[in-house]
Enzyme design. Structure first.
Site, PDB file in Angstrom:
ATOM      1  N   LYS A 107       0.805  -1.217   0.000  1.00 49.23           N
ATOM      2  CA  LYS A 107       0.000   0.000   0.000  1.00 49.23           C
ATOM      3  C   LYS A 107       0.841   1.271   0.000  1.00 49.23           C
ATOM      4  O   LYS A 107       0.321   2.352  -0.254  1.00 49.23           O
ATOM      5  CB  LYS A 107      -0.966  -0.019   1.175  1.00 49.23           C
ATOM      6  CG  LYS A 107      -2.013  -1.125   1.017  1.00 49.23           C
ATOM      7  CD  LYS A 107      -3.059  -1.088   2.113  1.00 49.23           C
ATOM      8  CE  LYS A 107      -4.148  -2.112   1.880  1.00 49.23           C
ATOM      9  NZ  LYS A 107      -3.751  -3.447   2.375  1.00 49.23           N
TER      10      LYS A 107
HETATM   11  C1  LIG Z   1      -4.539  -4.530   2.005  1.00 49.44           C
HETATM   12  C2  LIG Z   1      -3.823  -5.815   1.997  1.00 49.44           C
HETATM   13  C3  LIG Z   1      -4.270  -6.895   1.216  1.00 49.44           C
HETATM   14  C4  LIG Z   1      -5.545  -6.829   0.427  1.00 49.44           C
HETATM   15  O1  LIG Z   1      -5.445  -5.978  -0.687  1.00 49.44           O
HETATM   16  P1  LIG Z   1      -6.764  -5.503  -1.452  1.00 49.44           P
HETATM   17  O2  LIG Z   1      -6.307  -4.559  -2.483  1.00 49.44           O
HETATM   18  O3  LIG Z   1      -7.646  -4.855  -0.422  1.00 49.44           O
HETATM   19  O4  LIG Z   1      -7.398  -6.725  -2.015  1.00 49.44           O
HETATM   20  C5  LIG Z   1      -3.515  -8.047   1.200  1.00 49.44           C
HETATM   21  N1  LIG Z   1      -2.386  -8.160   1.935  1.00 49.44           N
HETATM   22  C6  LIG Z   1      -1.939  -7.152   2.703  1.00 49.44           C
HETATM   23  C7  LIG Z   1      -0.701  -7.357   3.500  1.00 49.44           C
HETATM   24  C8  LIG Z   1      -2.626  -5.951   2.756  1.00 49.44           C
HETATM   25  O5  LIG Z   1      -2.177  -4.955   3.527  1.00 49.44           O
END
Ligand SMILES: *Cc1c(COP(=O)(O)O)cnc(C)c1O
Length: 432
Positions: A107
């Site tokens: 993210k």
């Molecule tokens: C947010 C997150 C996900 C999920 O991603 P999405 O885009 O919401 O499907 C998976 N793994 C980790 C470590 C995350 O922080």
């Protein structure tokens, strides 16, 4: 490029407007009016292009007219100042490590990109924007880090008390400056519902310019396309039929991968791997989409009962169930299976997966078992150190804390406890 609302009752807007609003006035997600594939030979010749050039070419059409090309190149370069290594785990199985950024989860890419876009849009404005965001763990840290010190932006993060890991909590509660954390007595779904209510509440939106930094925001979502192409570039040659397995919660990441495929990236199939929150694996059986109450698992960033971006995937395929099935497979795994995968991979190859990556690994293995002509990449979405409480007992080995994490663990938590929507509302209105 214009973006329309998936609820079709609001006007089309350009990239700038879509980023600042986050969600359309009719509460629909924004979606690009058209998606133009890159030139035929772009992905064929990908070896010739730098990471920054690849990213710039992929995002350019979406930001057109809102951000001049020279500025956009700078934003892309500032965003992507860390590595995205592809690591071979077994024959035909690769891990795409997305955790080399400041908060050690994928993210960071969307968080950093969006912060820089907002900062550019706000360069001549005195109006304050409030970024309101609900987190199941990693979004909070990435948004806090990405937006720290950005002029004219106040960030308010809601997180479920006791349901994020210690590292995650530190990352989102210790930044200070323009970053505030609200600790909610409830689940992630409660946090998400409060955020959605706030966006619907005129008594707030008349006073406060709200935007979202969840993956519903196009500036959080679209840059996630980049690393699917970076992975492709690093793949052993000759490249075989490529599948990506993405551990999925709100389905923003995998939907960005599908967008990269729409731009021409040669991918034969996507695998949406989930934990016990299996709304999409259920959908893939009969085409019925039925949200569920989310259940808590060891891969907590994916504990989502009504994935907000799935509607974008349906839009890409014009809601044609057979087309969706052609391009997407989806499997769900239990916590026990996830732990077992972490243990097995560590034992056989020494590679440490975090619980989310492990769910991705499981989905990939399940797919490859019946598709021997394919090779696959699973997305390792966070560093295992972010989930120490889960990982260490499973692999029975202790993990060294990387420098980014050691720093944050030494800081002290600052969060305000809230337990109702009314409290959020007065916070937003009174503490501007
Ligand atoms: C947010 C997150 C996900 C999920 O991603 P999405 O885009 O919401 O499907 C998976 N793994 C980790 C470590 C995350 O922080």
């Amino acid at each position: 490029m214009q973006f329309y609302s998936l609820n079709h009752r609001s006007q089309k807007v350009n990239f700038k407007e879509a980023v600042i609003r986050g969600i359309a006035p009719d509460k629909g997600l924004y979606f690009p009016e058209k998606i133009e594939a890159l030139k035929n030979d772009f992905f064929k010749n990908i070896d010739q292009f730098s990471r920054h050039e690849i990213a710039f070419q992929m995002i350019r059409q979406f930001a057109e007219e809102a951000i001049p090309e020279t500025e956009l190149r700078v934003i892309v370069e500032d965003t992507l100042n860390f590595d995205f290594p592809l690591v071979k785990i077994e024959k035909d199985v690769f891990s795409l490590e997305l955790f080399h950024g400041p908060t050690m989860a994928f993210k960071d890419v969307g968080g950093r990109f969006m912060a820089r876009c907002l900062s550019y849009f706000n360069r001549h404005s005195d109006e304050e924007v409030t970024v309101l965001v609900a987190t199941s763990g990693d979004t909070g840290g990435a948004v806090a880090s990405g937006f720290l010190g950005v002029k004219g932006v106040r960030v308010v993060i809601l997180y479920p008390s006791g349901k994020v890991s210690e590292v995650q909590e530190k990352q989102l509660t210790t930044m200070g400056q323009n970053i505030r954390a609200l600790e909610v007595d409830g689940t992630f779904d409660d946090c998400q519902a409060m955020v959605k209510n706030a966006f619907l509440d005129n008594t707030i939106t008349d006073e406060v310019q709200l935007t979202s930094a969840n993956s519903i925001n196009v500036a959080r979502w679209l840059p996630q396309m980049f690393y699917f192409a970076f992975a492709y570039k690093q793949l052993e040659k000759p490249r075989k039929n490529l599948v990506f397995s993405t551990p999925s919660g709100n389905f923003g990441n995998i939907c960005a991968g599908i967008m990269a495929q729409q731009l021409g990236l040669p991918v034969s199939r996507f695998i949406a791997s989930t934990n016990a929150n299996r709304v999409v694996p259920n959908f893939m059986k009969d085409g019925n989409y039925e949200p569920m109450k989310s259940v808590a698992t060891i891969s907590n960033a994916m504990d989502v009962g009504d994935p907000s971006n799935f509607i974008r995937i349906r839009e890409i395929y014009q809601n044609d169930f057979s087309k969706i099935k052609e391009n997407l497979a989806s499997f769900s795994f239990t916590d026990d299976q996830t732990r077992e995968a972490m243990r097995k991979v560590f034992k056989e190859s020494g590679y440490i997966m975090d619980p989310h990556g492990a769910v991705g690994y499981l989905g990939l293995k399940k797919y490859l078992a019946t598709h021997q002509d394919a090779q696959g990449i699973f997305l390792e979405t966070a560093h295992p150190v972010k989930f120490l409480e889960v990982v260490e007992p499973v692999i029975e080995t202790s993990i060294d804390l990387p420098e980014q994490i050691r720093q944050v663990m030494g800081r002290s938590k600052k969060a305000l406890n809230i337990s109702s929507y009314e409290e959020l509302k007065s916070y937003l209105l009174e503490t501007q």
